[in-house]
Motif scaffolding. Structure first.
Motif, mmCIF file in Angstrom:
data_model
loop_
_atom_site.group_PDB
_atom_site.id
_atom_site.type_symbol
_atom_site.label_atom_id
_atom_site.label_comp_id
_atom_site.label_asym_id
_atom_site.label_seq_id
_atom_site.Cartn_x
_atom_site.Cartn_y
_atom_site.Cartn_z
ATOM 1 N N ALA A 164 0.841 -1.199 0.000
ATOM 2 C CA ALA A 164 0.000 0.000 0.000
ATOM 3 C C ALA A 164 0.876 1.249 0.000
ATOM 4 C CB ALA A 164 -0.918 -0.005 1.223
ATOM 5 N N PHE A 165 0.448 2.255 -0.763
ATOM 6 C CA PHE A 165 1.199 3.493 -0.866
ATOM 7 C C PHE A 165 0.309 4.696 -0.589
ATOM 8 C CE2 PHE A 165 4.085 0.785 -3.162
ATOM 9 C CZ PHE A 165 5.332 1.357 -2.982
ATOM 10 N N LYS A 166 0.929 5.740 -0.056
ATOM 11 C CA LYS A 166 0.286 7.040 0.059
ATOM 12 C C LYS A 166 0.812 7.906 -1.072
ATOM 13 C CE LYS A 166 1.699 7.939 4.229
ATOM 14 N NZ LYS A 166 1.913 8.675 5.512
ATOM 15 N N VAL A 167 -0.097 8.554 -1.796
ATOM 16 C CA VAL A 167 0.293 9.384 -2.929
ATOM 17 C C VAL A 167 -0.048 10.830 -2.603
ATOM 18 C CG1 VAL A 167 0.011 9.825 -5.397
ATOM 19 C CG2 VAL A 167 -0.160 7.487 -4.516
ATOM 20 N N GLY A 168 0.954 11.700 -2.683
ATOM 21 C CA GLY A 168 0.761 13.100 -2.320
ATOM 22 C C GLY A 168 0.450 13.987 -3.514
ATOM 23 N N THR A 169 0.847 15.242 -3.414
ATOM 24 C CA THR A 169 0.603 16.239 -4.454
ATOM 25 C C THR A 169 1.336 15.871 -5.742
ATOM 26 O OG1 THR A 169 0.410 17.975 -2.791
ATOM 27 C CG2 THR A 169 0.844 18.688 -5.044
ATOM 28 N N TYR A 170 0.649 16.057 -6.870
ATOM 29 C CA TYR A 170 1.293 15.834 -8.163
ATOM 30 C C TYR A 170 1.953 17.120 -8.642
ATOM 31 C CZ TYR A 170 -0.570 11.157 -8.864
ATOM 32 O OH TYR A 170 -0.832 9.814 -8.738
ATOM 33 N N TYR A 171 3.132 16.941 -9.216
ATOM 34 C CA TYR A 171 3.868 18.046 -9.838
ATOM 35 C C TYR A 171 4.024 17.732 -11.322
ATOM 36 C CZ TYR A 171 5.070 19.158 -5.006
ATOM 37 O OH TYR A 171 5.000 19.463 -3.672
ATOM 38 N N HIS A 172 4.127 18.780 -12.141
ATOM 39 C CA HIS A 172 4.284 18.528 -13.574
ATOM 40 C C HIS A 172 5.022 19.670 -14.255
ATOM 41 C CE1 HIS A 172 1.209 21.450 -14.956
ATOM 42 N NE2 HIS A 172 0.581 21.134 -13.836
ATOM 43 N N THR A 173 5.587 19.356 -15.415
ATOM 44 C CA THR A 173 6.267 20.345 -16.232
ATOM 45 C C THR A 173 5.259 21.011 -17.168
ATOM 46 O OG1 THR A 173 6.720 18.813 -18.060
ATOM 47 C CG2 THR A 173 8.333 18.887 -16.259
ATOM 48 N N GLU A 220 14.296 10.914 -6.118
ATOM 49 C CA GLU A 220 14.222 12.246 -5.510
ATOM 50 C C GLU A 220 14.543 13.326 -6.533
ATOM 51 O OE1 GLU A 220 16.611 14.992 -2.244
ATOM 52 O OE2 GLU A 220 16.436 12.837 -1.889
ATOM 53 N N ASP A 221 15.565 13.109 -7.336
ATOM 54 C CA ASP A 221 15.937 14.110 -8.328
ATOM 55 C C ASP A 221 14.878 14.250 -9.414
ATOM 56 O OD1 ASP A 221 18.217 14.779 -7.014
ATOM 57 O OD2 ASP A 221 19.604 13.775 -8.359
ATOM 58 N N PHE A 222 14.245 13.153 -9.808
ATOM 59 C CA PHE A 222 13.146 13.248 -10.776
ATOM 60 C C PHE A 222 12.040 14.150 -10.240
ATOM 61 C CE2 PHE A 222 13.782 9.006 -13.262
ATOM 62 C CZ PHE A 222 14.640 9.657 -14.135
ATOM 63 N N VAL A 223 11.644 13.921 -8.984
ATOM 64 C CA VAL A 223 10.562 14.721 -8.394
ATOM 65 C C VAL A 223 10.961 16.196 -8.328
ATOM 66 C CG1 VAL A 223 9.099 15.092 -6.377
ATOM 67 C CG2 VAL A 223 9.688 12.759 -7.057
ATOM 68 N N ARG A 224 12.172 16.472 -7.866
ATOM 69 C CA ARG A 224 12.623 17.866 -7.748
ATOM 70 C C ARG A 224 12.769 18.528 -9.126
ATOM 71 N NH1 ARG A 224 13.915 19.231 -2.560
ATOM 72 N NH2 ARG A 224 14.587 17.586 -1.122
ATOM 73 N N GLN A 225 13.253 17.782 -10.113
ATOM 74 C CA GLN A 225 13.397 18.337 -11.457
ATOM 75 C C GLN A 225 12.041 18.720 -12.039
ATOM 76 O OE1 GLN A 225 15.630 15.368 -13.662
ATOM 77 N NE2 GLN A 225 17.321 15.490 -12.215
ATOM 78 N N ILE A 226 11.036 17.872 -11.830
ATOM 79 C CA ILE A 226 9.700 18.139 -12.353
ATOM 80 C C ILE A 226 9.039 19.282 -11.598
ATOM 81 C CG2 ILE A 226 7.362 17.183 -12.548
ATOM 82 C CD1 ILE A 226 8.686 14.477 -13.161
#
Length: 219
Positions: A116-125, A147-153
Motif C-alpha cells: 500500500a502506498f500514500k500518494v501526495g501532491t502531483y507536480y508537472h512540467t 528524488e531528483d526526478f521529483v525535484r526536477q519536475i
C-alpha cells in the motif's frame, strides 16, 4: 525515452481497462479513462537489474509510463488510480500532438503492508518536446534518482539550499499551498464583511497566516 539506457526499455502496451475494470472504481472515473486516454505504454523500468545503480532503501523501482491523450488535459484522478494499482514509483509522460508533460507525485509506503502506498501532491512540467524535458538520471542509488526526478519536475516548488529530505520539502510545499488558499479565502471574507469588529478579527487571523507563510518561505 529520455535518453535512458536501452537496458531499461520495456515498451509494453497496457490495456487502459486494466486500471478501471475493478468494480469499486466509480463509473465517472471509468469514463475519464475512456474519453481522455488513447493508449498507455510502459516504456522503461529503472531498477538495479536494468541500470548500474545501487538499491534504494525506500524506492525499489521507477516505472516510466507514456500516456497518449485525446486532448491536452487529463484528470489527475487517473494518475492517482494508476499509482494505486502499481506498487512502484512512477514517472508519467503525458503525450499530446508531439509534446510531453512529465508528471509525478511524492509516493511512499503507507506502512499498512500489502504494497500500500500514500500518494501526495502531483507536480508537472509545461508542455515540451521530449528533448527539453528537465529529466536526467542523477545519483548513485534508486532513492536519489527518484528524488531528483521529483525535484526536477517540481522545479522551484521543491528546490532548497538545505539538506532537507524530499519528504520534508513536499510537506513544506503542501503547507505553503494550504496557507495560500487560506489567505485568499480570508481576504475574500474581509472584502465582503461589513461589520468593523468582524473585519478586525479576520484581519488578525490573516496576519497570523501571512506571518507563518513568510517564515515558511524563508526556511
Amino acid at each position: 525515452m529520455l535518453g535512458l539506457p536501452k537496458t531499461t526499455e520495456f515498451n509494453k502496451r497496457i490495456p487502459k481497462q486494466k486500471f478501471y475494470e475493478n468494480l469499486t472504481v466509480p463509473s465517472e472515473l471509468k469514463r475519464v479513462f475512456i474519453d481522455q486516454i488513447k493508449v498507455i505504454y510502459w516504456r522503461n523500468k529503472i531498477a538495479t537489474t536494468t541500470v548500474n545503480l545501487a538499491a534504494g532503501e525506500t524506492v525499489t523501482e521507477i516505472e516510466v509510463f507514456e500516456i497518449k491523450l485525446s486532448a491536452p488535459q487529463l484528470d489527475v484522478a487517473v494518475l492517482k488510480q494508476i499509482d494505486k494499482e502499481i506498487p512502484y514509483h512512477i514517472l508519467f509522460l503525458l503525450k499530446y500532438e508531439g509534446k510531453y508533460q512529465a508528471w509525478t507525485a511524492y509516493k511512499e509506503e503507507a506502512g499498512s503492508g500489502a504494497n500500500a502506498f500514500k500518494v501526495g501532491t502531483y507536480y508537472h512540467t509545461n508542455w515540451l518536446v521530449e528533448s527539453e524535458l528537465p529529466l536526467k538520471i542523477d545519483g548513485l542509488n534508486i532513492d536519489k534518482v527518484y528524488e531528483d526526478f521529483v525535484r526536477q519536475i517540481a522545479d522551484d516548488a521543491l528546490q532548497t539550499d538545505s539538506e532537507e529530505s524530499l519528504k520534508a520539502s513536499v510537506e513544506k510545499d503542501e503547507r505553503r499551498q494550504q496557507l495560500q488558499k487560506q489567505i485568499a479565502s480570508l481576504q475574500a471574507k474581509v472584502r465582503k464583511e461589513k461589520q468593523l469588529n468582524k473585519q478586525i478579527q479576520l484581519n488578525g487571523e490573516l496576519k497570523k497566516l501571512k506571518n507563518e507563510l513568510h517564515l515558511l518561505e524563508r526556511t
